[in-house]
Design a protein around this motif. Structure first.
Motif, PDB file in Angstrom:
ATOM      1  N   ILE A  30       0.890  -1.152   0.000  1.00 37.84           N
ATOM      2  CA  ILE A  30       0.000   0.000   0.000  1.00 37.84           C
ATOM      3  C   ILE A  30       0.931   1.204   0.000  1.00 37.84           C
ATOM      4  O   ILE A  30       1.628   1.456   0.985  1.00 37.84           O
ATOM      5  CB  ILE A  30      -0.916   0.011   1.235  1.00 37.84           C
ATOM      6  N   GLY A  31       0.985   1.904  -1.114  1.00 35.87           N
ATOM      7  CA  GLY A  31       2.035   2.890  -1.276  1.00 35.87           C
ATOM      8  C   GLY A  31       3.364   2.173  -1.374  1.00 35.87           C
ATOM      9  O   GLY A  31       3.537   1.263  -2.168  1.00 35.87           O
ATOM     10  N   GLU A  32       4.310   2.545  -0.534  1.00 38.99           N
ATOM     11  CA  GLU A  32       5.644   1.936  -0.557  1.00 38.99           C
ATOM     12  C   GLU A  32       5.850   0.900   0.546  1.00 38.99           C
ATOM     13  O   GLU A  32       6.929   0.330   0.669  1.00 38.99           O
ATOM     14  CB  GLU A  32       6.714   3.024  -0.440  1.00 38.99           C
ATOM     15  N   MET A  33       4.799   0.651   1.355  1.00 42.46           N
ATOM     16  CA  MET A  33       4.938  -0.283   2.477  1.00 42.46           C
ATOM     17  C   MET A  33       3.982  -1.448   2.331  1.00 42.46           C
ATOM     18  O   MET A  33       2.859  -1.282   1.852  1.00 42.46           O
ATOM     19  CB  MET A  33       4.625   0.423   3.807  1.00 42.46           C
ATOM     20  N   PRO A  34       4.389  -2.646   2.770  1.00 38.23           N
ATOM     21  CA  PRO A  34       3.455  -3.772   2.751  1.00 38.23           C
ATOM     22  C   PRO A  34       2.332  -3.566   3.758  1.00 38.23           C
ATOM     23  O   PRO A  34       2.479  -2.848   4.752  1.00 38.23           O
ATOM     24  CB  PRO A  34       4.331  -4.970   3.129  1.00 38.23           C
ATOM     25  N   CYS A  35       1.224  -4.228   3.509  1.00 39.11           N
ATOM     26  CA  CYS A  35       0.061  -4.126   4.395  1.00 39.11           C
ATOM     27  C   CYS A  35       0.429  -4.442   5.836  1.00 39.11           C
ATOM     28  O   CYS A  35      -0.043  -3.780   6.759  1.00 39.11           O
ATOM     29  CB  CYS A  35      -1.035  -5.076   3.899  1.00 39.11           C
ATOM     30  N   LEU A  36       1.302  -5.431   6.048  1.00 45.50           N
ATOM     31  CA  LEU A  36       1.702  -5.795   7.409  1.00 45.50           C
ATOM     32  C   LEU A  36       2.322  -4.624   8.155  1.00 45.50           C
ATOM     33  O   LEU A  36       2.070  -4.436   9.350  1.00 45.50           O
ATOM     34  CB  LEU A  36       2.708  -6.944   7.373  1.00 45.50           C
ATOM     35  N   GLN A  37       3.131  -3.825   7.477  1.00 46.53           N
ATOM     36  CA  GLN A  37       3.760  -2.685   8.133  1.00 46.53           C
ATOM     37  C   GLN A  37       2.727  -1.624   8.505  1.00 46.53           C
ATOM     38  O   GLN A  37       2.794  -1.027   9.590  1.00 46.53           O
ATOM     39  CB  GLN A  37       4.827  -2.074   7.231  1.00 46.53           C
ATOM     40  N   HIS A  38       1.755  -1.400   7.618  1.00 40.87           N
ATOM     41  CA  HIS A  38       0.670  -0.462   7.943  1.00 40.87           C
ATOM     42  C   HIS A  38      -0.081  -0.939   9.189  1.00 40.87           C
ATOM     43  O   HIS A  38      -0.443  -0.138  10.059  1.00 40.87           O
ATOM     44  CB  HIS A  38      -0.298  -0.345   6.768  1.00 40.87           C
ATOM     45  N   LEU A  39      -0.318  -2.240   9.254  1.00 39.88           N
ATOM     46  CA  LEU A  39      -1.044  -2.803  10.393  1.00 39.88           C
ATOM     47  C   LEU A  39      -0.250  -2.604  11.688  1.00 39.88           C
ATOM     48  O   LEU A  39      -0.811  -2.211  12.727  1.00 39.88           O
ATOM     49  CB  LEU A  39      -1.311  -4.282  10.127  1.00 39.88           C
ATOM     50  N   GLN A 216      -8.756   0.448  -3.889  1.00 37.80           N
ATOM     51  CA  GLN A 216      -9.397   1.451  -3.041  1.00 37.80           C
ATOM     52  C   GLN A 216      -8.496   1.844  -1.882  1.00 37.80           C
ATOM     53  O   GLN A 216      -8.346   3.030  -1.558  1.00 37.80           O
ATOM     54  CB  GLN A 216     -10.732   0.925  -2.515  1.00 37.80           C
ATOM     55  N   ILE A 217      -7.877   0.859  -1.238  1.00 38.97           N
ATOM     56  CA  ILE A 217      -7.002   1.142  -0.109  1.00 38.97           C
ATOM     57  C   ILE A 217      -5.812   1.992  -0.548  1.00 38.97           C
ATOM     58  O   ILE A 217      -5.387   2.916   0.157  1.00 38.97           O
ATOM     59  CB  ILE A 217      -6.548  -0.180   0.550  1.00 38.97           C
ATOM     60  N   ASN A 218      -5.281   1.714  -1.733  1.00 36.99           N
ATOM     61  CA  ASN A 218      -4.166   2.525  -2.235  1.00 36.99           C
ATOM     62  C   ASN A 218      -4.602   3.950  -2.553  1.00 36.99           C
ATOM     63  O   ASN A 218      -3.830   4.894  -2.366  1.00 36.99           O
ATOM     64  CB  ASN A 218      -3.526   1.858  -3.455  1.00 36.99           C
ATOM     65  N   LYS A 219      -5.833   4.122  -3.004  1.00 36.45           N
ATOM     66  CA  LYS A 219      -6.348   5.478  -3.234  1.00 36.45           C
ATOM     67  C   LYS A 219      -6.418   6.247  -1.923  1.00 36.45           C
ATOM     68  O   LYS A 219      -6.088   7.438  -1.866  1.00 36.45           O
ATOM     69  CB  LYS A 219      -7.734   5.414  -3.889  1.00 36.45           C
ATOM     70  N   TYR A 220      -6.863   5.576  -0.863  1.00 36.88           N
ATOM     71  CA  TYR A 220      -6.905   6.223   0.447  1.00 36.88           C
ATOM     72  C   TYR A 220      -5.501   6.657   0.862  1.00 36.88           C
ATOM     73  O   TYR A 220      -5.301   7.758   1.387  1.00 36.88           O
ATOM     74  CB  TYR A 220      -7.469   5.273   1.500  1.00 36.88           C
ATOM     75  N   PRO A 226      -4.993   8.409   5.152  1.00 38.78           N
ATOM     76  CA  PRO A 226      -5.565   7.059   5.175  1.00 38.78           C
ATOM     77  C   PRO A 226      -6.459   6.867   6.393  1.00 38.78           C
ATOM     78  O   PRO A 226      -6.049   7.180   7.525  1.00 38.78           O
ATOM     79  CB  PRO A 226      -4.332   6.161   5.227  1.00 38.78           C
ATOM     80  N   PRO A 227      -7.667   6.369   6.211  1.00 35.55           N
ATOM     81  CA  PRO A 227      -8.627   6.310   7.316  1.00 35.55           C
ATOM     82  C   PRO A 227      -8.223   5.341   8.423  1.00 35.55           C
ATOM     83  O   PRO A 227      -8.696   5.487   9.550  1.00 35.55           O
ATOM     84  CB  PRO A 227      -9.930   5.868   6.633  1.00 35.55           C
ATOM     85  N   TRP A 228      -7.355   4.361   8.136  1.00 34.32           N
ATOM     86  CA  TRP A 228      -6.952   3.442   9.198  1.00 34.32           C
ATOM     87  C   TRP A 228      -5.977   4.077  10.183  1.00 34.32           C
ATOM     88  O   TRP A 228      -5.667   3.495  11.223  1.00 34.32           O
ATOM     89  CB  TRP A 228      -6.360   2.167   8.612  1.00 34.32           C
ATOM     90  N   MET A 229      -5.509   5.308   9.887  1.00 36.89           N
ATOM     91  CA  MET A 229      -4.643   6.015  10.825  1.00 36.89           C
ATOM     92  C   MET A 229      -5.333   7.241  11.425  1.00 36.89           C
ATOM     93  O   MET A 229      -4.688   8.090  12.037  1.00 36.89           O
ATOM     94  CB  MET A 229      -3.351   6.434  10.127  1.00 36.89           C
ATOM     95  N   ASP A 230      -6.635   7.324  11.263  1.00 37.41           N
ATOM     96  CA  ASP A 230      -7.406   8.453  11.802  1.00 37.41           C
ATOM     97  C   ASP A 230      -8.080   7.993  13.088  1.00 37.41           C
ATOM     98  O   ASP A 230      -9.085   7.298  13.064  1.00 37.41           O
ATOM     99  CB  ASP A 230      -8.450   8.895  10.784  1.00 37.41           C
TER     100      ASP A 230
END
Length: 232
Positions: A30-39, A216-220, A226-230
């Motif tokens: 997602i962007g430049e990071m894997p989903c696991l790192q975002h999590l 969709q997640i990449n658009k966010y 990104p809404p998962w960091m709000d």
């Protein structure tokens, strides 16, 4: 205290085969990071956590990516192991209390409030739930079948779904074995024993199950908010 997080990251991601032929789904970027790192960053917003990444499919890719992360331990729990079995196979690594969640689902869950909710009841487990957004527009009509209105992808107020972000006592291992699916008999038996409590999440949640959801997640992410960091 709850400072340990188990990330289930062993599945094959067959519904996203466009992206998962060469990498495990939690490593899709997602962007430049894997989903696991975002999590992990969701949790890092609330303090310091130790992450146990339970892998299987193409585990070596996850192992290589996190090899220099001091607070991340990657453990291969088998390619075909089911979700409950993956937790069970981590038995020797687990704290007395720990969080379990899926390595491909993002949500702005307030981790502090989740842990407080768990600490304030005497059950062995907490499950995080939310009202989902319908993937389809709804049609409402009168008794005579005259269409009254269209409702475009509403939030399904009377439905609650499991979004992961479980908090477990280590005693939950008594409900698991090497071959079980976490979401079936273990949770059902916890309910029968009145040991499972629900934490209601009213914010953003989105699994990355399909290519459409990936886009969709990449658009966010590209939006810069990104809404998962709000967490407001």
């Amino acid at each position: 205290m709850v400072t340990q997080v188990v990330l289930l990251a062993g599945g094959k991601g067959t519904r996203m085969r466009e992206l998962t032929e060469t990498i495990p789904k939690p490593m899709v970027k997602i962007g430049e990071m894997p989903c696991l790192q975002h999590l992990m960053n969701i949790f890092n917003n609330f303090g310091e956590f130790e992450f146990l990444v339970s892998t299987g499919y193409k585990s070596e890719i996850i192992e290589t990516y996190f090899q220099n992360h001091e607070n991340v331990k990657v453990i291969n729990t088998g390619v075909d192991t089911l979700t409950g079995g993956r937790v069970y196979r981590l038995s020797e690594e687990l704290d007395d209390n720990f969080i379990v969640t899926y390595g491909d689902g993002l949500a702005n869950v307030n981790i502090k409030n989740l842990i407080e909710h768990y600490n304030n009841h005497d059950g062995l487990a907490t499950i995080t739930v939310t009202n989902p957004i319908s993937r389809f527009g709804l049609v409402e009509f009168e008794q005579n079948n005259l269409v009254k209105e269209f409702v475009e992808k509403p939030i399904l107020k009377d439905v609650n779904i499991n979004i992961g972000f479980f908090v477990f006592s280590k005693k939950v291992l008594n409900y698991l074995d090497e071959n079980c699916t976490l979401e079936t008999d273990p949770l059902i038996n916890l309910v029968k024993d009145k040991q499972l409590h629900a934490f209601k999440h009213g914010g953003y949640f989105e699994p990355m199950d399909t290519y459409r959801e990936y886009l969709q997640i990449n658009k966010y992410w590209e939006s810069g908010n990104p809404p998962w960091m709000d967490f407001n």
